[in-house]
Design an enzyme around this catalytic site. Structure first.
Site, PDB file in Angstrom:
ATOM      1  CE1 TYR A 206      25.534  37.957  35.885  1.00 52.37           C
ATOM      2  CE2 TYR A 206      25.783  40.285  35.359  1.00 52.37           C
ATOM      3  CZ  TYR A 206      26.181  39.170  36.070  1.00 52.37           C
ATOM      4  OH  TYR A 206      27.220  39.262  36.966  1.00 52.37           O
TER       5      TYR A 206
ATOM      6  N   PRO B 137      30.344  47.500  36.774  1.00 48.88           N
ATOM      7  CG  PRO B 137      28.601  48.005  38.244  1.00 48.88           C
ATOM      8  CD  PRO B 137      29.528  48.622  37.255  1.00 48.88           C
TER       9      PRO B 137
ATOM     10  CE  LYS C 205      36.076  38.923  35.294  1.00 49.61           C
ATOM     11  NZ  LYS C 205      35.755  37.784  36.119  1.00 49.61           N
TER      12      LYS C 205
ATOM     13  CG  HIS D 203      26.116  31.194  42.639  1.00 55.33           C
ATOM     14  ND1 HIS D 203      25.228  32.153  42.248  1.00 55.33           N
ATOM     15  CD2 HIS D 203      25.719  30.807  43.869  1.00 55.33           C
ATOM     16  CE1 HIS D 203      24.323  32.346  43.191  1.00 55.33           C
ATOM     17  NE2 HIS D 203      24.604  31.551  44.195  1.00 55.33           N
TER      18      HIS D 203
ATOM     19  CE1 TYR E 200      29.509  37.236  35.828  1.00 62.96           C
ATOM     20  CE2 TYR E 200      29.994  35.398  37.300  1.00 62.96           C
ATOM     21  CZ  TYR E 200      29.322  36.575  37.031  1.00 62.96           C
ATOM     22  OH  TYR E 200      28.462  37.101  37.969  1.00 62.96           O
TER      23      TYR E 200
HETATM   24  P1  RFL Z   1      37.736  50.776  47.762  1.00 62.20           P
HETATM   25  O1  RFL Z   1      36.876  49.651  48.233  1.00 62.20           O
HETATM   26  O2  RFL Z   1      37.083  51.937  47.129  1.00 62.20           O
HETATM   27  O3  RFL Z   1      38.576  51.246  49.024  1.00 62.20           O
HETATM   28  C1  RFL Z   1      39.315  52.462  49.035  1.00 62.20           C
HETATM   29  C2  RFL Z   1      39.393  52.933  50.470  1.00 62.20           C
HETATM   30  O4  RFL Z   1      40.227  54.091  50.524  1.00 62.20           O
HETATM   31  C3  RFL Z   1      39.644  55.032  51.394  1.00 62.20           C
HETATM   32  N1  RFL Z   1      40.197  56.369  51.084  1.00 62.20           N
HETATM   33  C4  RFL Z   1      41.107  57.013  51.863  1.00 62.20           C
HETATM   34  N2  RFL Z   1      41.708  56.656  53.015  1.00 62.20           N
HETATM   35  C5  RFL Z   1      42.580  57.547  53.573  1.00 62.20           C
HETATM   36  N3  RFL Z   1      42.870  58.772  53.022  1.00 62.20           N
HETATM   37  C6  RFL Z   1      42.289  59.162  51.877  1.00 62.20           C
HETATM   38  N4  RFL Z   1      42.586  60.353  51.338  1.00 62.20           N
HETATM   39  C7  RFL Z   1      41.364  58.254  51.221  1.00 62.20           C
HETATM   40  N5  RFL Z   1      40.608  58.320  50.092  1.00 62.20           N
HETATM   41  C8  RFL Z   1      39.919  57.168  50.034  1.00 62.20           C
HETATM   42  C9  RFL Z   1      38.146  54.881  51.144  1.00 62.20           C
HETATM   43  O5  RFL Z   1      37.359  55.389  52.215  1.00 62.20           O
HETATM   44  C10 RFL Z   1      38.028  53.365  50.993  1.00 62.20           C
HETATM   45  O6  RFL Z   1      37.769  52.726  52.231  1.00 62.20           O
HETATM   46  O7  RFL Z   1      38.866  50.272  46.753  1.00 62.20           O
HETATM   47  P2  RFL Z   1      39.622  48.837  46.612  1.00 62.20           P
HETATM   48  O8  RFL Z   1      40.116  48.375  47.947  1.00 62.20           O
HETATM   49  O9  RFL Z   1      40.542  49.010  45.483  1.00 62.20           O
HETATM   50  O10 RFL Z   1      38.446  47.805  46.226  1.00 62.20           O
HETATM   51  C11 RFL Z   1      37.795  47.877  44.992  1.00 62.20           C
HETATM   52  C12 RFL Z   1      36.354  47.392  45.131  1.00 62.20           C
HETATM   53  O11 RFL Z   1      35.731  48.052  46.210  1.00 62.20           O
HETATM   54  C13 RFL Z   1      35.541  47.625  43.837  1.00 62.20           C
HETATM   55  O12 RFL Z   1      36.316  47.369  42.705  1.00 62.20           O
HETATM   56  C14 RFL Z   1      34.291  46.703  43.765  1.00 62.20           C
HETATM   57  O13 RFL Z   1      33.390  47.005  44.783  1.00 62.20           O
HETATM   58  C15 RFL Z   1      33.610  46.837  42.409  1.00 62.20           C
HETATM   59  N6  RFL Z   1      32.364  46.074  42.329  1.00 62.20           N
HETATM   60  C16 RFL Z   1      32.357  44.703  42.107  1.00 62.20           C
HETATM   61  N7  RFL Z   1      33.521  44.042  42.022  1.00 62.20           N
HETATM   62  C17 RFL Z   1      33.537  42.674  41.886  1.00 62.20           C
HETATM   63  O14 RFL Z   1      34.615  42.090  41.812  1.00 62.20           O
HETATM   64  N8  RFL Z   1      32.374  41.938  41.845  1.00 62.20           N
HETATM   65  C18 RFL Z   1      31.163  42.520  41.925  1.00 62.20           C
HETATM   66  O15 RFL Z   1      30.146  41.822  41.936  1.00 62.20           O
HETATM   67  C19 RFL Z   1      31.124  43.969  42.031  1.00 62.20           C
HETATM   68  N9  RFL Z   1      29.950  44.610  42.117  1.00 62.20           N
HETATM   69  C20 RFL Z   1      31.127  46.723  42.456  1.00 62.20           C
HETATM   70  C21 RFL Z   1      29.937  45.957  42.338  1.00 62.20           C
HETATM   71  C22 RFL Z   1      31.060  48.090  42.722  1.00 62.20           C
HETATM   72  C23 RFL Z   1      29.836  48.703  42.831  1.00 62.20           C
HETATM   73  N10 RFL Z   1      29.847  50.072  43.140  1.00 62.20           N
HETATM   74  C24 RFL Z   1      29.087  50.651  44.174  1.00 62.20           C
HETATM   75  C25 RFL Z   1      30.883  50.902  42.573  1.00 62.20           C
HETATM   76  C26 RFL Z   1      28.697  46.558  42.455  1.00 62.20           C
HETATM   77  C27 RFL Z   1      28.638  47.942  42.680  1.00 62.20           C
HETATM   78  C28 RFL Z   1      27.276  48.551  42.719  1.00 62.20           C
HETATM   79  C1  PHB Z   2      26.380  41.921  43.324  1.00 59.37           C
HETATM   80  O1  PHB Z   2      25.947  40.890  43.878  1.00 59.37           O
HETATM   81  O2  PHB Z   2      26.444  43.008  43.925  1.00 59.37           O
HETATM   82  C2  PHB Z   2      26.809  41.861  41.911  1.00 59.37           C
HETATM   83  C3  PHB Z   2      26.834  40.636  41.255  1.00 59.37           C
HETATM   84  C4  PHB Z   2      27.233  40.578  39.935  1.00 59.37           C
HETATM   85  C5  PHB Z   2      27.600  41.733  39.266  1.00 59.37           C
HETATM   86  C6  PHB Z   2      27.586  42.955  39.925  1.00 59.37           C
HETATM   87  C7  PHB Z   2      27.182  43.020  41.247  1.00 59.37           C
HETATM   88  O3  PHB Z   2      27.959  41.667  37.968  1.00 59.37           O
END
Ligand code: RFL
Ligand code: PHB
Length: 391
Positions: A201, A293, A297, A72, A385
């Site tokens: 957005y 989110p 990042k 993108h 971004y």
């Molecule tokens: P995770 O993915 O939360 O993984 C942590 C893992 O640890 C496990 N765990 C345990 N395991 C053993 N013993 C225990 N006691 C434990 N406690 C927990 C959990 O089950 C899990 O599997 O953390 P990690 O690896 O640091 O990764 C971080 C990312 O997942 C997170 O920052 C992103 O998803 C945030 N995020 C986005 N980030 C982006 O860079 N670009 C995006 O577009 C973006 N969109 C988003 C997002 C997060 C969202 N939500 C749901 C919070 C959109 C959403 C809606």
């Molecule tokens: C997504 O595709 O889940 C997504 C994209 C951009 C954002 C947050 C989430 O800023």
């Protein structure tokens, strides 16, 4: 059981760290609370910065991403019923982002660890980390109904915001900075081709909306909702009607509807715990920091943390040189705080807060118009971004 580096959590941070250390000949064991299917299907991020793509590709984890990821080159800001495109390459020396879902990154990394004979124990709950102030830390965990101990040289907590790793740092050592926002995101997956080529957005007086995608057949959409709202309040028809209202433009554009296959509500939070190291325990990814989110990042920060840490651990494993381990927290936190500021700015820019007055509303619109119309404003958004190479 014994390993060199004990890793808690098989999210993107834990899995990528295990993979990167394997490529340097360092032995790891990953303990994951959930089962494999749950971890592979958990809907989260969708946007990979250029640097994230580069790390995955260089480590041999980018083969499917290169085939199926969607490059993108810009995003659209939508407000005042008009569209404003921010072009990334022309504003950032040619940099872009890639749409490739976190679920797919996680599947690719698990498959790679499996193919290399790496140990990722699913349904293994870490209970405590002990001896972090000694040269022989260990993780106590429960697996198959019994308690076990994993003896390690180093422990890395990649166990997300609700994990237990952070709690092993003695009282009074961590400084926590935190903010919660007075709104949440309702996120849906829909089996319908995206109605746009790039992410939209949208700021509307009724609230923020985001149009993203997972593939040419699957759309990912978000709506700002109240923090105490529930998915039961949002039947499919209401979601599509609200999206129509918030995305409305004075142009020939329509949002295509299709079957909604998943709905969930996520709170919005900023959080940093520092330093990201205590003795032989290191924190990485969401275990140390959370961003709302809006700036896309979170996943990218998790990848940046473990990229630094893998290099530092590799150096230490090769010749016991601790200099990069000593620098890890400070180096990582510079990027973390840049992302915290950008995510906060994007969030307050695009979401009307409940009860805010005319002054805040007018500031927001002025800021949006500036970002959309001034090359300097657009460049600030674009370079943050796609990810700043040096911060
Ligand atoms: P995770 O993915 O939360 O993984 C942590 C893992 O640890 C496990 N765990 C345990 N395991 C053993 N013993 C225990 N006691 C434990 N406690 C927990 C959990 O089950 C899990 O599997 O953390 P990690 O690896 O640091 O990764 C971080 C990312 O997942 C997170 O920052 C992103 O998803 C945030 N995020 C986005 N980030 C982006 O860079 N670009 C995006 O577009 C973006 N969109 C988003 C997002 C997060 C969202 N939500 C749901 C919070 C959109 C959403 C809606
Ligand atoms: C997504 O595709 O889940 C997504 C994209 C951009 C954002 C947050 C989430 O800023």
């Amino acid at each position: 059981m014994r390993t060199s580096v004990g890793i808690i959590g098989a999210g993107p941070a834990g899995l990528l760290l295990s993979h990167l250390l394997h490529t340097q000949g360092v032995d790891t064991v990953v303990l994951e609370l959930r089962d494999r299917g749950y971890v592979e299907r958990r809907q989260r991020a969708g946007i990979l910065e250029q640097a994230t793509v580069d790390v995955l590709r260089a480590s041999g984890a980018g083969e499917r991403m290169d085939r199926q990821g969607l490059p993108h080159h810009g995003v659209e800001l939508r407000f005042d019923r008009r569209s404003h495109r921010i072009d990334f390459p022309s504003l950032t020396d040619g940099r872009s982002v890639t749409v490739y879902a976190q679920t797919e990154v996680v599947k690719d990394l698990i498959a790679l660890r499996e193919a290399a004979g790496g140990t990722v124990l699913f349904e293994a709950e870490a209970l405590s980390v002990d001896g972090v102030d000694t040269a022989a830390p260990s993780i106590r965990y429960r697996h198959d109904g019994a308690e076990h101990t994993l003896d390690c040289d180093l422990v890395v907590a990649c166990d997300g915001f609700h994990g237990i790793g952070r709690r092993a740092v003695p009282e009074g050592v961590l400084t926590v900075s935190e903010r919660t926002y007075p709104f949440s995101w309702l996120g849906v997956l829909a089996d319908v081709p995206p109605s746009c080529e790039e992410l939209i957005y949208a700021h509307h007086e009724r609230g923020f909306a985001l149009h993203s995608m997972r593939s040419p057949q699957v759309s990912r959409l978000y709506l700002q909702v109240d923090p105490d709202d529930t998915v039961e309040n949002w039947p499919d028809e209401r979601i599509w009607d609200e999206l129509d209202t918030r995305f409305a433009v004075d142009a020939d554009w329509r949002l295509a509807r299709g079957p909604i296959t998943e709905k969930s509500i996520t709170p919005m939070r900023s959080f940093v715990a520092e330093p990201m190291r205590h003795g032989r325990l290191f924190l990485a990814g969401d275990a140390a920091h959370i961003v709302p989110p809006t700036g896309a990042k979170g996943l990218n920060l998790a990848v940046a943390d473990v990229t630094l840490l893998a290099r530092a651990i590799g150096r230490w494993a090769a010749d016991r040189d601790e200099s990069l381990l000593d620098a890890y927290s400070e180096t990582a936190l510079r990027r973390v705080w840049r992302a915290e500021h950008f995510s906060y700015t994007m969030t307050t820019l695009l979401h009307p807060a409940p009860g805010e007055g005319e002054f805040d509303r007018r500031l927001r619109l002025s800021h949006l118009r500036y970002l959309a119309s001034s090359p300097a404003g657009s460049a600030t958004l674009a370079e943050n971004y796609v990810g700043l190479p040096v911060v």
